[in-house]
Design an enzyme around this catalytic site. Sequence first.
Site, PDB file in Angstrom:
ATOM      1  N   GLU A  87       0.815  -1.225   0.000  1.00 14.10           N
ATOM      2  CA  GLU A  87       0.000   0.000   0.000  1.00 14.10           C
ATOM      3  C   GLU A  87       0.845   1.271   0.000  1.00 14.10           C
ATOM      4  OE1 GLU A  87      -3.002  -0.004  -0.946  1.00 14.10           O
ATOM      5  OE2 GLU A  87      -4.407  -0.363   0.695  1.00 14.10           O
ATOM      6  N   THR A  95      -5.898   9.606  -1.159  1.00 21.40           N
ATOM      7  CA  THR A  95      -5.882   9.067   0.196  1.00 21.40           C
ATOM      8  C   THR A  95      -5.113   9.993   1.141  1.00 21.40           C
ATOM      9  OG1 THR A  95      -6.075   6.849  -0.685  1.00 21.40           O
ATOM     10  CG2 THR A  95      -5.315   7.011   1.575  1.00 21.40           C
TER      11      THR A  95
HETATM   12  P1  ADP Z   1      -8.493   2.986  -3.420  1.00 20.68           P
HETATM   13  O1  ADP Z   1      -9.423   3.949  -2.765  1.00 20.68           O
HETATM   14  O2  ADP Z   1      -9.062   2.388  -4.646  1.00 20.68           O
HETATM   15  O3  ADP Z   1      -7.853   1.997  -2.506  1.00 20.68           O
HETATM   16  P2  ADP Z   1      -6.146   4.630  -3.348  1.00 20.68           P
HETATM   17  O4  ADP Z   1      -6.457   6.070  -3.382  1.00 20.68           O
HETATM   18  O5  ADP Z   1      -5.638   4.067  -2.092  1.00 20.68           O
HETATM   19  O6  ADP Z   1      -7.358   3.849  -3.980  1.00 20.68           O
HETATM   20  O7  ADP Z   1      -5.100   4.317  -4.479  1.00 20.68           O
HETATM   21  C1  ADP Z   1      -5.370   4.535  -5.823  1.00 20.68           C
HETATM   22  C2  ADP Z   1      -4.091   4.993  -6.470  1.00 20.68           C
HETATM   23  O8  ADP Z   1      -3.124   3.980  -6.257  1.00 20.68           O
HETATM   24  C3  ADP Z   1      -4.233   5.136  -7.968  1.00 20.68           C
HETATM   25  O9  ADP Z   1      -4.220   6.498  -8.278  1.00 20.68           O
HETATM   26  C4  ADP Z   1      -3.020   4.450  -8.553  1.00 20.68           C
HETATM   27  O10 ADP Z   1      -2.137   5.353  -9.189  1.00 20.68           O
HETATM   28  C5  ADP Z   1      -2.259   3.859  -7.372  1.00 20.68           C
HETATM   29  N1  ADP Z   1      -1.953   2.440  -7.601  1.00 20.68           N
HETATM   30  C6  ADP Z   1      -0.758   1.863  -7.536  1.00 20.68           C
HETATM   31  N2  ADP Z   1      -0.824   0.572  -7.808  1.00 20.68           N
HETATM   32  C7  ADP Z   1      -2.097   0.288  -8.047  1.00 20.68           C
HETATM   33  C8  ADP Z   1      -2.760  -0.899  -8.400  1.00 20.68           C
HETATM   34  N3  ADP Z   1      -2.117  -2.043  -8.598  1.00 20.68           N
HETATM   35  N4  ADP Z   1      -4.095  -0.811  -8.531  1.00 20.68           N
HETATM   36  C9  ADP Z   1      -4.749   0.369  -8.357  1.00 20.68           C
HETATM   37  N5  ADP Z   1      -4.155   1.515  -8.050  1.00 20.68           N
HETATM   38  C10 ADP Z   1      -2.833   1.482  -7.890  1.00 20.68           C
END
Ligand code: ADP
Length: 307
Positions: free
Chosen positions: A126, A181
């Site tokens: 993460e 986030t």
């Molecule tokens: P979520 O609310 O879907 O968990 P986050 O805001 O924590 O999303 O993270 C989304 C961001 O994470 C995206 O903008 C993307 O650039 C980054 N990211 C990195 N790796 C991944 C992945 N394998 N899948 C999705 N998002 C990813």
Amino acid sequence: MISKITVKAPSSTANLGPGFDVFGLAIDAFNDIVTLTKTKNGISIITDDNIPTNPENNTAGLVVKNMKKKFKIKGGIEIKIKKGIPAGFGMGSSAGSAAAATVAFDKLFGLELDGNSLVEFAGFGEKASAGSVHYDNVAASVLGGFVIVRTNPLDVIRIEPPTKLRMCIAVPKIDIPKKKTKVSRGAIPKKIKLTDSVLNLSNASAIVAGFMRKDSDLIGNSIKDVIVEPARQHMIPGFVRVKQNALKAGALGVTISGAGPSVIAFTKSSSDLKKINSAMSRGFASANIECQTIICKPSKGAADKRR
Ligand code: ADP
């Protein structure tokens, strides 16, 4: 020894209102599918989706890099990612890839890690998206069901949700700011009133009791958060109306899913789920925003053998 493996991991919702950074629930709305293949050398990422392909910046890539180093695995790995979980909408998208990659790596190299270790490796991934390690979404996505995350040392408690629990989700079609986030974490007050903390603690405790007793009503009507939701709701246009409408249509409790902007209503199978979804849509429409609506159930996890 196998040379290739595919693992599917479900979407998840974090916080469930008062359980900020502690509660997670796996939900069967979407899935990420990760295939790991042994190669000669290096780590490469193949995907048709709009996510970083540099392993350092991709949650699945970072997991593989870290696990490869930790277990002194020689040779290379190709990571194929098929995203089902929309990225950045508070549905645990970054976590889904990390969870699937962790479980796939464990299987590919026959590590047979326990649940807490799998969650720990997935949580490290993460960092690639949120900038810090956090476990609520990955714990749900790896283990399935409802999870309570305790840290230092990491210890995840998993509870099987009631079979009648249902969620209605509205995913608004809005542009997601970069580092969403991080931004939404920054909106949370550094100091909180003791009375607010007591209120959230009482509701969080009732949610746990609801899962233990398989009581969807108790879970739903304890989804009440007086700390994080009020500080973040301005980031979701139409939130107040979406919530009001869903409650009027029969939802038991409504809150922001993870860091948003999706809104999640908790209820039970006997409710009019379509009515709740359309009430949520009308709420977003009042702010001129379209949304995708989903009716879903708790899900099994990526590591669940029954999947
Ligand atoms: P979520 O609310 O879907 O968990 P986050 O805001 O924590 O999303 O993270 C989304 C961001 O994470 C995206 O903008 C993307 O650039 C980054 N990211 C990195 N790796 C991944 C992945 N394998 N899948 C999705 N998002 C990813």
